[in-house]
Design a protein around this motif. Sequence first.
Motif, PDB file in Angstrom:
ATOM      1  N   LEU A   1      25.296   2.801   7.572  1.00 20.28           N
ATOM      2  CA  LEU A   1      25.870   3.962   8.253  1.00 20.28           C
ATOM      3  C   LEU A   1      24.860   4.694   9.139  1.00 20.28           C
ATOM      4  CD1 LEU A   1      28.242   5.452   5.521  1.00 20.28           C
ATOM      5  CD2 LEU A   1      28.770   3.879   7.378  1.00 20.28           C
ATOM      6  N   CYS A   2      23.651   4.163   9.205  1.00 18.70           N
ATOM      7  CA  CYS A   2      22.638   4.813  10.053  1.00 18.70           C
ATOM      8  C   CYS A   2      22.806   4.319  11.494  1.00 18.70           C
ATOM      9  CB  CYS A   2      21.236   4.465   9.554  1.00 18.70           C
ATOM     10  SG  CYS A   2      20.912   5.181   7.926  1.00 18.70           S
ATOM     11  N   PRO A   3      22.310   5.095  12.459  1.00 18.71           N
ATOM     12  CA  PRO A   3      22.404   4.638  13.852  1.00 18.71           C
ATOM     13  C   PRO A   3      21.740   3.265  14.016  1.00 18.71           C
ATOM     14  CG  PRO A   3      21.662   6.923  13.732  1.00 18.71           C
ATOM     15  CD  PRO A   3      21.704   6.425  12.329  1.00 18.71           C
ATOM     16  N   ASP A   4      22.249   2.464  14.954  1.00 17.99           N
ATOM     17  CA  ASP A   4      21.756   1.089  15.127  1.00 17.99           C
ATOM     18  C   ASP A   4      20.263   1.032  15.450  1.00 17.99           C
ATOM     19  OD1 ASP A   4      24.071  -0.116  14.461  1.00 17.99           O
ATOM     20  OD2 ASP A   4      24.789  -0.365  16.532  1.00 17.99           O
ATOM     21  N   ASP A   5      19.772   2.072  16.168  1.00 15.16           N
ATOM     22  CA  ASP A   5      18.358   2.036  16.557  1.00 15.16           C
ATOM     23  C   ASP A   5      17.448   2.680  15.495  1.00 15.16           C
ATOM     24  OD1 ASP A   5      19.143   4.622  16.806  1.00 15.16           O
ATOM     25  OD2 ASP A   5      18.462   4.898  18.874  1.00 15.16           O
ATOM     26  N   TYR A   6      18.018   2.977  14.330  1.00 15.43           N
ATOM     27  CA  TYR A   6      17.241   3.608  13.262  1.00 15.43           C
ATOM     28  C   TYR A   6      16.348   2.545  12.621  1.00 15.43           C
ATOM     29  CZ  TYR A   6      16.512   6.505   9.059  1.00 15.43           C
ATOM     30  OH  TYR A   6      15.970   7.242   8.050  1.00 15.43           O
ATOM     31  N   ARG A   7      15.061   2.836  12.538  1.00 17.86           N
ATOM     32  CA  ARG A   7      14.120   1.827  12.020  1.00 17.86           C
ATOM     33  C   ARG A   7      13.434   2.352  10.764  1.00 17.86           C
ATOM     34  NH1 ARG A   7      16.527  -1.071  14.325  1.00 17.86           N
ATOM     35  NH2 ARG A   7      16.345  -1.915  16.414  1.00 17.86           N
ATOM     36  N   PRO A   8      14.097   2.222   9.604  1.00 20.86           N
ATOM     37  CA  PRO A   8      13.484   2.719   8.374  1.00 20.86           C
ATOM     38  C   PRO A   8      12.336   1.818   7.927  1.00 20.86           C
ATOM     39  CG  PRO A   8      15.527   1.604   7.898  1.00 20.86           C
ATOM     40  CD  PRO A   8      15.379   1.574   9.381  1.00 20.86           C
ATOM     41  N   ALA A   9      11.414   2.408   7.177  1.00 20.72           N
ATOM     42  CA  ALA A   9      10.251   1.621   6.775  1.00 20.72           C
ATOM     43  C   ALA A   9      10.415   1.030   5.373  1.00 20.72           C
ATOM     44  CB  ALA A   9       9.022   2.519   6.829  1.00 20.72           C
ATOM     45  N   ALA A  10      11.294   1.637   4.561  1.00 24.95           N
ATOM     46  CA  ALA A  10      11.279   1.280   3.133  1.00 24.95           C
ATOM     47  C   ALA A  10      12.382   0.308   2.725  1.00 24.95           C
ATOM     48  CB  ALA A  10      11.431   2.557   2.329  1.00 24.95           C
ATOM     49  N   ARG A  11      12.074  -0.477   1.694  1.00 18.86           N
ATOM     50  CA  ARG A  11      13.074  -1.366   1.098  1.00 18.86           C
ATOM     51  C   ARG A  11      13.793  -0.573   0.003  1.00 18.86           C
ATOM     52  NH1 ARG A  11      13.752  -6.902   0.495  1.00 18.86           N
ATOM     53  NH2 ARG A  11      14.571  -7.434  -1.550  1.00 18.86           N
ATOM     54  N   GLN A  12      15.110  -0.591   0.025  1.00 15.77           N
ATOM     55  CA  GLN A  12      15.870   0.241  -0.915  1.00 15.77           C
ATOM     56  C   GLN A  12      16.115  -0.469  -2.246  1.00 15.77           C
ATOM     57  OE1 GLN A  12      16.614   3.432  -0.362  1.00 15.77           O
ATOM     58  NE2 GLN A  12      15.520   3.221   1.579  1.00 15.77           N
ATOM     59  N   PRO A  13      16.120   0.283  -3.367  1.00 14.43           N
ATOM     60  CA  PRO A  13      16.389  -0.347  -4.666  1.00 14.43           C
ATOM     61  C   PRO A  13      17.858  -0.749  -4.791  1.00 14.43           C
ATOM     62  CG  PRO A  13      16.273   2.035  -4.906  1.00 14.43           C
ATOM     63  CD  PRO A  13      15.940   1.742  -3.471  1.00 14.43           C
ATOM     64  N   SER A  14      18.104  -1.788  -5.568  1.00 16.95           N
ATOM     65  CA  SER A  14      19.499  -2.185  -5.811  1.00 16.95           C
ATOM     66  C   SER A  14      19.621  -2.544  -7.281  1.00 16.95           C
ATOM     67  CB  SER A  14      19.825  -3.367  -4.908  1.00 16.95           C
ATOM     68  OG  SER A  14      20.915  -4.067  -5.428  1.00 16.95           O
ATOM     69  N   ILE A  15      20.544  -1.890  -7.976  1.00 18.10           N
ATOM     70  CA  ILE A  15      20.682  -2.137  -9.421  1.00 18.10           C
ATOM     71  C   ILE A  15      21.982  -2.900  -9.653  1.00 18.10           C
ATOM     72  CG2 ILE A  15      20.955  -0.988 -11.686  1.00 18.10           C
ATOM     73  CD1 ILE A  15      19.229   1.210  -9.692  1.00 18.10           C
ATOM     74  N   SER A  16      21.839  -4.214  -9.896  1.00 14.80           N
ATOM     75  CA  SER A  16      23.059  -5.016 -10.030  1.00 14.80           C
ATOM     76  C   SER A  16      23.317  -5.459 -11.471  1.00 14.80           C
ATOM     77  CB  SER A  16      22.969  -6.237  -9.114  1.00 14.80           C
ATOM     78  OG  SER A  16      21.767  -6.916  -9.383  1.00 14.80           O
ATOM     79  N   GLY A  17      22.355  -5.188 -12.378  1.00 10.07           N
ATOM     80  CA  GLY A  17      22.559  -5.586 -13.778  1.00 10.07           C
ATOM     81  C   GLY A  17      21.877  -4.607 -14.708  1.00 10.07           C
ATOM     82  N   PRO A  18      21.982  -4.821 -16.029  1.00  8.99           N
ATOM     83  CA  PRO A  18      21.349  -3.901 -16.981  1.00  8.99           C
ATOM     84  C   PRO A  18      19.825  -3.942 -16.838  1.00  8.99           C
ATOM     85  CG  PRO A  18      22.201  -5.838 -18.091  1.00  8.99           C
ATOM     86  CD  PRO A  18      22.645  -5.944 -16.683  1.00  8.99           C
ATOM     87  N   ARG A  19      19.209  -2.789 -17.023  1.00 10.15           N
ATOM     88  CA  ARG A  19      17.755  -2.713 -16.819  1.00 10.15           C
ATOM     89  C   ARG A  19      17.244  -1.486 -17.576  1.00 10.15           C
ATOM     90  NH1 ARG A  19      15.887  -1.562 -10.726  1.00 10.15           N
ATOM     91  NH2 ARG A  19      16.856  -3.556 -10.305  1.00 10.15           N
ATOM     92  N   PHE A  20      15.976  -1.539 -18.034  1.00 11.36           N
ATOM     93  CA  PHE A  20      15.397  -0.363 -18.688  1.00 11.36           C
ATOM     94  C   PHE A  20      14.734   0.504 -17.629  1.00 11.36           C
ATOM     95  CE2 PHE A  20      12.178   2.045 -21.005  1.00 11.36           C
ATOM     96  CZ  PHE A  20      12.991   2.632 -21.959  1.00 11.36           C
ATOM     97  N   ASP A  21      15.016   1.820 -17.687  1.00 14.24           N
ATOM     98  CA  ASP A  21      14.419   2.745 -16.718  1.00 14.24           C
ATOM     99  C   ASP A  21      13.399   3.632 -17.443  1.00 14.24           C
ATOM    100  OD1 ASP A  21      13.731   4.725 -14.966  1.00 14.24           O
ATOM    101  OD2 ASP A  21      15.765   5.146 -14.290  1.00 14.24           O
ATOM    102  N   PRO A  22      12.090   3.351 -17.261  1.00  9.92           N
ATOM    103  CA  PRO A  22      11.078   4.116 -18.002  1.00  9.92           C
ATOM    104  C   PRO A  22      11.078   5.602 -17.632  1.00  9.92           C
ATOM    105  CG  PRO A  22      10.049   2.552 -16.467  1.00  9.92           C
ATOM    106  CD  PRO A  22      11.515   2.326 -16.392  1.00  9.92           C
TER     107      PRO A  22
END
Length: 409
Positions: free
Chosen positions: A212-233
């Motif tokens: 949903l960001c503008p097409d020319d938006y150039r973010p630097a970071a890789r976003q987290p994705s939680i697709s299964g069970p995981r422990f969150d410290p």
Amino acid sequence: MKSTSFDLVVFGATSFVGQILCRYLLKQFGVGDELRWAAAGRSQEKLEQLRQSLGRRAAKLPLLVADAADEASLRELCARTRVIVSTVGPYALYGEPLIKVCASTGTDYCDLTGEVHWIRRMIKRYEDTARKSGARIVHCCGFDSIPSDLGVFFLQREAMRRFGRPCERVTMRVRAMRGGVSGGTAATMMVFIKEAAGNPALRKEIANPYSLCPDDYRPAARQPSISGPRFDPDFGAWIAPFVMSAVNTRIVQRSNALLEQAYGRDFTYGEAVLAGKGIKGRLAAAGIAAGLGGFMLAAAIPPSRWALEKFVLPGVGEGPSPETQRQGFFDMRFLGRTAGGQELRVKVTGDRDPGYGSSAKMLGQAAACLALDVTKSGRPGGFWTPAALFGERLIERLQAHSGLSFEVL
Ligand SMILES: NC(=O)c1ccc[n+]([C@@H]2O[C@H](COP(=O)([O-])OP(=O)(O)OC[C@H]3O[C@@H](n4cnc5c(N)ncnc54)[C@H](OP(=O)(O)O)[C@@H]3O)[C@@H](O)[C@H]2O)c1
């Protein structure tokens, strides 16, 4: 400001959530006082039944008839009001003509959609027109995505106050929530899953956290994705995927883009559900992840989709009872961490079921904010997010009138 008979029109007033919204607006604003509003829908008869059900206070509530597929009737609606709030959904099926007309006539608009692919399509098709006409279009003014979007906004404002810099990494965990699903929401989910099942390009597009960001938006970071069970410290507990995260994370990233990266260039944001501690938490997280995956699969395959629609999901006009809405609530926890390691924890809660009792109150205040608070100067036309357009003002309204709380822990 255009001169109109109304500040606000509720389009889709006879829908399940539209009726709750009308009851709420009546309680908050009466009729024809601080907020001049009207109820609109496609059937005069159903609108009159609605007005009757709202009681004597609603006797003078104006009613307007328009059809979502009839542009001429939508133009007449827009000529009479400064703001339209729509609950006519699934939006991907019925919503485009109204967006087109609002964008071309400079009419402000907000809604409850969480259909990211449709929002993206609307931005691409109508953002230039809305910029020219001055129409402010604000999607996602319900449970998706106001608590997430304003929760992050609130946390970042507090981080700036305390640390002089934003939190580079923010996570949201749903600690608890209780509610139900309506026929309109179920239909919306099924329309989307059906479209995505046969369209790999669409699946790829919506998997992009910056879709949903503008097409020319150039973010630097890789976003987290939680697709299964995981422990969150950070939370000392097991987590599972959260069904709304695919919407909320996109809106939060768009807010950061519209706010000129006020949350930082390397800002990351992820959402999940807290499932508990120890072995019980681990099993619960696995159960939530499997349940969600199973539902998506069943909804994607025609015979099981038919069975879900016929036997499991609520029908059109159905939804959680007033009692279920009253007993419902949500409790969301946010953790932010700056690049230097400073931490901030924030809590956002709501006092009704997320999807209806609470969403109707959030939508009502977002619409009121659009009609009464945010003038066109400094807030030009275009596709906004709740945090980018309303920010602090909506937080104040929600805390004062919608049973939401925003707290630093
Ligand atoms: N994001 C959130 O947090 C959230 C929460 C709740 C709901 N929602 C969304 O809100 C939408 C409404 O949900 P709901 O359960 O209230 O739906 P619903 O009860 O099924 O109502 C749908 C409404 O659309 C109206 N409609 C359909 N075709 C129309 C047309 N051609 N012209 C004018 N009106 C038309 C219907 O009019 P009639 O009354 O005349 O049949 C009805 O009022 C759904 O898209 C749902 O996903 C989102």
